[in-house]
Motif scaffolding. Sequence first.
Motif, PDB file in Angstrom:
ATOM      1  N   LYS A 168      -7.567   1.793  -8.651  1.00  0.00           N
ATOM      2  CA  LYS A 168      -7.084   2.551  -7.499  1.00  0.00           C
ATOM      3  C   LYS A 168      -6.825   1.579  -6.352  1.00  0.00           C
ATOM      4  O   LYS A 168      -7.742   0.918  -5.877  1.00  0.00           O
ATOM      5  CB  LYS A 168      -8.112   3.601  -7.089  1.00  0.00           C
ATOM      6  N   ARG A 187       5.589  -0.880  -6.016  1.00  0.00           N
ATOM      7  CA  ARG A 187       5.318   0.508  -6.384  1.00  0.00           C
ATOM      8  C   ARG A 187       5.774   0.791  -7.816  1.00  0.00           C
ATOM      9  O   ARG A 187       5.048   1.398  -8.615  1.00  0.00           O
ATOM     10  CB  ARG A 187       6.016   1.453  -5.410  1.00  0.00           C
ATOM     11  N   LYS A 188       6.957   0.325  -8.131  1.00  0.00           N
ATOM     12  CA  LYS A 188       7.496   0.547  -9.475  1.00  0.00           C
ATOM     13  C   LYS A 188       6.630  -0.118 -10.532  1.00  0.00           C
ATOM     14  O   LYS A 188       6.254   0.519 -11.539  1.00  0.00           O
ATOM     15  CB  LYS A 188       8.931   0.004  -9.543  1.00  0.00           C
ATOM     16  N   TYR A 189       6.296  -1.363 -10.314  1.00  0.00           N
ATOM     17  CA  TYR A 189       5.523  -2.105 -11.307  1.00  0.00           C
ATOM     18  C   TYR A 189       4.083  -1.602 -11.409  1.00  0.00           C
ATOM     19  O   TYR A 189       3.503  -1.561 -12.490  1.00  0.00           O
ATOM     20  CB  TYR A 189       5.537  -3.606 -10.989  1.00  0.00           C
ATOM     21  N   LEU A 190       3.488  -1.220 -10.279  1.00  0.00           N
ATOM     22  CA  LEU A 190       2.138  -0.671 -10.316  1.00  0.00           C
ATOM     23  C   LEU A 190       2.085   0.619 -11.115  1.00  0.00           C
ATOM     24  O   LEU A 190       1.174   0.844 -11.923  1.00  0.00           O
ATOM     25  CB  LEU A 190       1.634  -0.425  -8.897  1.00  0.00           C
ATOM     26  N   ASN A 191       3.070   1.481 -10.885  1.00  0.00           N
ATOM     27  CA  ASN A 191       3.111   2.740 -11.642  1.00  0.00           C
ATOM     28  C   ASN A 191       3.286   2.492 -13.129  1.00  0.00           C
ATOM     29  O   ASN A 191       2.615   3.117 -13.970  1.00  0.00           O
ATOM     30  CB  ASN A 191       4.241   3.632 -11.111  1.00  0.00           C
ATOM     31  N   GLU A 192       4.168   1.564 -13.465  1.00  0.00           N
ATOM     32  CA  GLU A 192       4.415   1.255 -14.882  1.00  0.00           C
ATOM     33  C   GLU A 192       3.183   0.648 -15.542  1.00  0.00           C
ATOM     34  O   GLU A 192       2.944   0.856 -16.737  1.00  0.00           O
ATOM     35  CB  GLU A 192       5.607   0.300 -15.005  1.00  0.00           C
ATOM     36  N   GLY A 194       0.090   1.330 -14.824  1.00  0.00           N
ATOM     37  CA  GLY A 194      -1.035   2.250 -14.895  1.00  0.00           C
ATOM     38  C   GLY A 194      -1.984   2.214 -13.712  1.00  0.00           C
ATOM     39  O   GLY A 194      -3.046   2.852 -13.756  1.00  0.00           O
ATOM     40  N   GLU A 196      -3.179   3.310  -9.938  1.00  0.00           N
ATOM     41  CA  GLU A 196      -3.020   4.499  -9.100  1.00  0.00           C
ATOM     42  C   GLU A 196      -2.923   4.061  -7.641  1.00  0.00           C
ATOM     43  O   GLU A 196      -3.872   3.486  -7.100  1.00  0.00           O
ATOM     44  CB  GLU A 196      -4.189   5.460  -9.279  1.00  0.00           C
ATOM     45  N   ILE A 197      -1.791   4.340  -7.016  1.00  0.00           N
ATOM     46  CA  ILE A 197      -1.603   4.005  -5.600  1.00  0.00           C
ATOM     47  C   ILE A 197      -2.131   5.170  -4.780  1.00  0.00           C
ATOM     48  O   ILE A 197      -1.532   6.248  -4.741  1.00  0.00           O
ATOM     49  CB  ILE A 197      -0.122   3.742  -5.281  1.00  0.00           C
ATOM     50  N   GLU A 200      -0.425   4.202   0.966  1.00  0.00           N
ATOM     51  CA  GLU A 200       0.680   3.274   1.214  1.00  0.00           C
ATOM     52  C   GLU A 200       1.029   3.323   2.694  1.00  0.00           C
ATOM     53  O   GLU A 200       1.235   4.405   3.246  1.00  0.00           O
ATOM     54  CB  GLU A 200       1.893   3.646   0.362  1.00  0.00           C
TER      55      GLU A 200
END
Length: 386
Positions: A168, A187-192, A194, A196-197, A200
């Motif tokens: 997290k 954001r894109k790479y963190l979501n891909e 796994g 959890e943001i 922000e």
Amino acid sequence: MRMIARYISRLSAVSVVGLVAATASGFAQETIKIGVLLDQTGRTSFYSLPVNEGTEMAVEALNAAGGILGKKVELLLEDDNGRPDLSATKARKLVEEGVVAIVSNSNSGATRQAIGITAESLTPQLASANASETLTTIDNSCFFQLGPVESIQISTMLEYAKTQGFKKVALVGDSSGLSVSVVDEFRKYLNEAGFEIIEEQLIPAGAQNAIAQMQRVRAANPEAIFQVAQMGPQAVQFFQAYHQLGLTAPILGTFNLSTPSYLTTAKDLMDGTVFTDAFDPGKEEAASFAEAYEARFGQAPSSLQGYGYDSVMLIADAITRANSTDRAEICKAISETQGLARVMGAKGTGFDFSHGDRRGFHHDGVVVRKIENNAYTPAIFSGADR
């Protein structure tokens, strides 16, 4: 100059022959002109000037070793103030003055605007340190990007974050175009990947402090905070607010923290922070460069000078292999460069444009370093560890 010459000798056997061929007879009257676009007086001068310092050091080294093809190297500097609206005009001036190549030591926005001018004249243009993902998507077969693009830096940092067990996280950038762009990529790479943001925030340009943004981060209680490409005052405000509010979550920074001015403006506020960099002090070429730089300037270099140094040395190598100062021939030689040893990048990596996308930085070349006792540590992780 002995240490500098030793570094040059490692670039390539072919280069050495061309670089020192004129030593006995002296320089020919004609010079080889290399143009430089840099921000001398604008908002990004704090990193543009150190990059250019490396560019000038490389020219000194080349001329001390005999020049290129028996000719002295001459730098023509143009200040674009970091402004895209000035960069194209300055680039055209350099082309008209007969430069064989242009080194872009300014910011990505300014570099972008010069690309159209160099495309018209088939003038090789090298972006020393720009990280933008989209520069090489512009139609210019003679534009080359030497620094690591955002995606390579991000993927390396995320692999490091995985080794620390973070799940997290918070993202904190600023409202500058560069930071917003890198935040979007993160954001894109963190979501891909796994992650959890859970929070922000962007620190507005011109803000007096970052207390409001960091209060929201503190309330979210992340396991780690990604400090994303903040520039100048906003970076300092981030660290000030972090300490004022008593946050303790680990900070994972981006390439901008390799700019040594932050060790002064945010002195003693960054200890424990890790960040991505392209300079690996344990690499042979980097160590040799650092030794020469310290002998010349009385202090250790940061990564920034290495970027500028490598740009000129790549041009020198290309001119030598092409045996020509014709712009199109130099462009072709750069595009064929493969495995050329350089200062920047992790151990075992070098310039390679032979795969055709005009990005020469190896995908395993990014390292992660740490700030301890208000100084940079050696690499603690690299792209090769992924």
